[in-house]
Design an enzyme around this catalytic site. Sequence first.
Site, mmCIF file in Angstrom:
data_model
loop_
_atom_site.group_PDB
_atom_site.id
_atom_site.type_symbol
_atom_site.label_atom_id
_atom_site.label_comp_id
_atom_site.label_asym_id
_atom_site.label_seq_id
_atom_site.Cartn_x
_atom_site.Cartn_y
_atom_site.Cartn_z
ATOM 1 N N GLY A 21 0.824 -1.220 0.000
ATOM 2 C CA GLY A 21 0.000 0.000 0.000
ATOM 3 C C GLY A 21 0.848 1.255 0.000
ATOM 4 N N THR A 47 5.293 -7.122 3.801
ATOM 5 C CA THR A 47 4.980 -8.529 4.071
ATOM 6 C C THR A 47 4.881 -9.326 2.774
ATOM 7 O OG1 THR A 47 3.778 -7.937 6.073
ATOM 8 C CG2 THR A 47 3.259 -10.069 5.107
ATOM 9 N N CYS A 48 4.129 -8.810 1.822
ATOM 10 C CA CYS A 48 3.835 -9.561 0.593
ATOM 11 C C CYS A 48 5.103 -10.051 -0.088
ATOM 12 C CB CYS A 48 3.013 -8.696 -0.353
ATOM 13 S SG CYS A 48 2.777 -9.434 -1.963
ATOM 14 N N CYS A 53 2.984 -13.344 0.557
ATOM 15 C CA CYS A 53 2.497 -13.891 -0.719
ATOM 16 C C CYS A 53 3.587 -14.465 -1.620
ATOM 17 C CB CYS A 53 1.773 -12.810 -1.522
ATOM 18 S SG CYS A 53 0.877 -11.604 -0.559
ATOM 19 N N LYS A 56 5.808 -17.357 -0.083
ATOM 20 C CA LYS A 56 4.849 -18.442 0.180
ATOM 21 C C LYS A 56 4.506 -19.172 -1.115
ATOM 22 C CE LYS A 56 0.916 -17.861 -0.599
ATOM 23 N NZ LYS A 56 -0.069 -17.097 0.123
ATOM 24 N N TYR A 104 11.663 -2.720 -6.346
ATOM 25 C CA TYR A 104 10.896 -1.732 -5.569
ATOM 26 C C TYR A 104 11.713 -0.461 -5.355
ATOM 27 C CZ TYR A 104 6.635 -4.245 -4.522
ATOM 28 O OH TYR A 104 5.405 -4.840 -4.627
ATOM 29 N N TYR A 182 -6.119 -18.893 6.562
ATOM 30 C CA TYR A 182 -5.313 -18.906 5.331
ATOM 31 C C TYR A 182 -3.912 -19.475 5.581
ATOM 32 C CZ TYR A 182 -8.120 -15.579 2.467
ATOM 33 O OH TYR A 182 -9.071 -14.955 1.700
ATOM 34 N N ILE A 183 -3.224 -18.857 6.551
ATOM 35 C CA ILE A 183 -1.809 -19.186 6.728
ATOM 36 C C ILE A 183 -1.646 -20.626 7.214
ATOM 37 C CG2 ILE A 183 0.277 -18.582 8.047
ATOM 38 C CD1 ILE A 183 -0.584 -15.659 7.857
ATOM 39 N N GLU A 186 -2.305 -23.051 4.263
ATOM 40 C CA GLU A 186 -1.260 -22.925 3.234
ATOM 41 C C GLU A 186 0.036 -23.576 3.712
ATOM 42 O OE1 GLU A 186 -1.072 -18.762 2.158
ATOM 43 O OE2 GLU A 186 -2.717 -18.986 0.717
ATOM 44 N N ARG A 203 -9.128 -24.921 16.772
ATOM 45 C CA ARG A 203 -10.019 -24.895 17.941
ATOM 46 C C ARG A 203 -11.494 -25.119 17.611
ATOM 47 N NH1 ARG A 203 -9.666 -18.459 19.606
ATOM 48 N NH2 ARG A 203 -10.318 -17.581 17.616
ATOM 49 N N GLY A 268 -3.514 -15.832 13.422
ATOM 50 C CA GLY A 268 -3.966 -14.473 13.133
ATOM 51 C C GLY A 268 -2.858 -13.440 13.197
ATOM 52 N N ASP A 309 -3.254 -3.315 5.737
ATOM 53 C CA ASP A 309 -3.560 -4.210 6.860
ATOM 54 C C ASP A 309 -3.718 -3.467 8.183
ATOM 55 O OD1 ASP A 309 -3.341 -6.185 5.014
ATOM 56 O OD2 ASP A 309 -1.633 -7.209 5.926
ATOM 57 N N HIS A 442 -12.186 -26.588 -24.411
ATOM 58 C CA HIS A 442 -12.112 -28.020 -24.169
ATOM 59 C C HIS A 442 -10.763 -28.589 -24.545
ATOM 60 C CE1 HIS A 442 -13.845 -31.919 -23.414
ATOM 61 N NE2 HIS A 442 -13.337 -32.351 -24.554
ATOM 62 N N GLU A 447 -13.912 -25.177 -18.050
ATOM 63 C CA GLU A 447 -15.120 -25.215 -18.888
ATOM 64 C C GLU A 447 -16.337 -25.671 -18.077
ATOM 65 O OE1 GLU A 447 -15.387 -28.250 -22.029
ATOM 66 O OE2 GLU A 447 -13.725 -29.297 -21.074
HETATM 67 P P1 NDP Z 1 -6.859 -15.865 9.950
HETATM 68 O O1 NDP Z 1 -7.587 -14.833 10.690
HETATM 69 O O2 NDP Z 1 -7.242 -16.198 8.562
HETATM 70 O O3 NDP Z 1 -6.852 -17.214 10.795
HETATM 71 C C1 NDP Z 1 -6.446 -17.248 12.129
HETATM 72 C C2 NDP Z 1 -6.760 -18.608 12.667
HETATM 73 O O4 NDP Z 1 -6.238 -18.718 13.971
HETATM 74 C C3 NDP Z 1 -8.250 -18.870 12.742
HETATM 75 O O5 NDP Z 1 -8.486 -20.194 12.372
HETATM 76 C C4 NDP Z 1 -8.558 -18.639 14.205
HETATM 77 O O6 NDP Z 1 -9.632 -19.414 14.681
HETATM 78 C C5 NDP Z 1 -7.277 -19.102 14.852
HETATM 79 N N1 NDP Z 1 -7.046 -18.448 16.146
HETATM 80 C C6 NDP Z 1 -7.047 -17.121 16.400
HETATM 81 N N2 NDP Z 1 -6.788 -16.903 17.689
HETATM 82 C C7 NDP Z 1 -6.632 -18.108 18.281
HETATM 83 C C8 NDP Z 1 -6.375 -18.530 19.615
HETATM 84 N N3 NDP Z 1 -6.230 -17.648 20.607
HETATM 85 N N4 NDP Z 1 -6.290 -19.848 19.858
HETATM 86 C C9 NDP Z 1 -6.456 -20.736 18.849
HETATM 87 N N5 NDP Z 1 -6.689 -20.391 17.579
HETATM 88 C C10 NDP Z 1 -6.785 -19.098 17.297
HETATM 89 O O7 NDP Z 1 -5.350 -15.386 10.048
HETATM 90 P P2 NDP Z 1 -4.064 -15.826 9.280
HETATM 91 O O8 NDP Z 1 -2.981 -15.495 10.222
HETATM 92 O O9 NDP Z 1 -4.161 -17.186 8.713
HETATM 93 O O10 NDP Z 1 -4.052 -14.805 8.075
HETATM 94 C C11 NDP Z 1 -4.197 -13.406 8.307
HETATM 95 C C12 NDP Z 1 -4.756 -12.752 7.086
HETATM 96 O O11 NDP Z 1 -3.748 -12.655 6.104
HETATM 97 C C13 NDP Z 1 -5.896 -13.497 6.422
HETATM 98 O O12 NDP Z 1 -7.129 -13.203 6.963
HETATM 99 C C14 NDP Z 1 -5.797 -13.051 5.002
HETATM 100 O O13 NDP Z 1 -6.542 -11.884 4.837
HETATM 101 C C15 NDP Z 1 -4.318 -12.739 4.836
HETATM 102 N N6 NDP Z 1 -3.671 -13.815 4.063
HETATM 103 C C16 NDP Z 1 -4.019 -13.985 2.757
HETATM 104 C C17 NDP Z 1 -3.450 -14.974 2.015
HETATM 105 C C18 NDP Z 1 -3.877 -15.164 0.599
HETATM 106 O O14 NDP Z 1 -4.469 -14.262 0.024
HETATM 107 N N7 NDP Z 1 -3.622 -16.325 -0.004
HETATM 108 C C19 NDP Z 1 -2.436 -15.866 2.562
HETATM 109 C C20 NDP Z 1 -2.154 -15.606 3.945
HETATM 110 C C21 NDP Z 1 -2.740 -14.619 4.655
HETATM 111 P P3 NDP Z 1 -11.163 -18.997 14.465
HETATM 112 O O15 NDP Z 1 -11.493 -19.288 13.045
HETATM 113 O O16 NDP Z 1 -11.887 -19.867 15.421
HETATM 114 O O17 NDP Z 1 -11.241 -17.555 14.807
#
Ligand code: NDP
Length: 458
Positions: A21, A47-48, A53, A56, A104, A182-183, A186, A203, A268, A309, A442, A447
């Site tokens: 950004g 980060t990206c 991204c 990764k 960059y 996501y993370i 992946e 969880r 997260g 972000d 095809h 398709e």
């Molecule tokens: P997410 O928010 O996607 O996932 C976090 C996960 O951790 C959730 O499953 C959440 O559970 C769990 N969690 C959170 N707190 C706790 C806790 N205290 N104890 C146990 N589990 C917990 O975050 P990510 O870090 O995976 O990714 C962050 C962001 O980065 C994404 O939302 C996305 O926008 C971006 N991203 C995009 C990518 C792409 O475009 N390919 C790749 C990687 C990241 P619950 O679901 O129950 O809340």
Amino acid sequence: MSAQSSLSESFDIIVIGAGSGGVRLSRIAAGLGAKVAVIEEQYLGGTCVNIGCVPKKLFVYAAHYREDFHDASGYGWNAENIRFDWKVLKQNKDNEITRLNGIYRNLLANAGVQLIEGRGKLTGPTTVEVNGKTLQAKKIVIATGGTPNIPDIPGKALLKTSTDMFYLDKIPSSAVVWGGGYIAVEFAGILAGLGVKTTLIYRGDMFLRGFDEDVRQFVRAELEKKGIELRFGENIAKVDKVDGGNLQVTLTSGDTPVITGLVLAATGRIPNTAGLGLESTTVTLNSAGEIIVDNNFRSTCDSIYAVGDVIGGMQLTPVALAEGQALAHHLVKGAPVMVDYDYIPTAVFCQPTIGTVGFTEAQARKKFGKIRVYRSEFRPMKYTMNENTERCLMKLIVDDASDKVVGAHMVGAEAGEIIQGMAVAIKAGATKAHFDATIGIHPTAAEEFVTMRTPVSS
Ligand code: NDP
């Protein structure tokens, strides 16, 4: 560095953070005639480019080769003595990132943006201190992104984050991935692909919260087929070091602890606002620690704006780019800020990949009432001549009243590539009739998106 000696003290715009950004905003604003400085303490591209991204995706490619070599045998190839060398992957990844950092740097220089390498700290609504100097700007933009967040558990310091995963000296023989977003999925795919015995602990009842239910179920089955152990309804209570350099993961259920080589916390991310000097301004944060902004990305301090972000929302590079671009035009030309957050496509690069745009089935039912759902699940042609049991899922959600396609979801090879095209059609308001009138290519998997004729439910 040389930029310091030519440092000017006063700017139209100072941007803190040279990630997706921040760089986009700086370049566009400078191109429109503003005098712009961007302050970055770590690495260009944020980060990206450095720890997200890009590396990764390179790791995802690396992980997929394992299966590719295996699949090739059905096509007559004999791929014996296959070995993987983590050091080669890591070194080549580092080289590529260094190349991108250079691009960059050139982009900023060519646009006339002054790059200041150091840590920027706000000292007031229009002043930033960096490397012992105070700089002034009419407008300041915070684009500092986010950082991984590890829940406070005993043994927290023993856990790795996604950032650490890009710099490991060696990969372990087994790993636990904590989280279900996501993370987590992946990296579970990357680790498993690279031959690491992988367990994902989440969880909730079902990971990938927010994605279409079919997609979640489908991915669950596919990941299990790839040998990833999925433990849902389970959490980590603590992590201890044990003999042999391994870690012992104690579970909240009281079940037998897991002994593993590495624990990745993919639990997260939180916005990077600590130590930014926000207390010297009237910028306010929401309960998630994100900078509160209005529709023009203006914070609660008149001269300070924020994008990417650090303001929360969809944490995706293209979203930060769109925000940076729109804000540059707004700050320099007074143009209205126009970022359209509807129908933003996204992909999760697990294996197979998820590609998605628009409403999930459940969301669409709630919003539109009567909908039609088209669903197709099949074995991709590529896997008809080998033992790969991976399947592909495609799903279209149609608003019955308008016939508009309001959601497209896919799990399968190249889902990101395919859904990007679908997103254009959906954004343009394509109806199911338009999809039906489109001739397929095809033989492709894509398709299928134009040949699904009978709704599975309505
Ligand atoms: P997410 O928010 O996607 O996932 C976090 C996960 O951790 C959730 O499953 C959440 O559970 C769990 N969690 C959170 N707190 C706790 C806790 N205290 N104890 C146990 N589990 C917990 O975050 P990510 O870090 O995976 O990714 C962050 C962001 O980065 C994404 O939302 C996305 O926008 C971006 N991203 C995009 C990518 C792409 O475009 N390919 C790749 C990687 C990241 P619950 O679901 O129950 O809340």
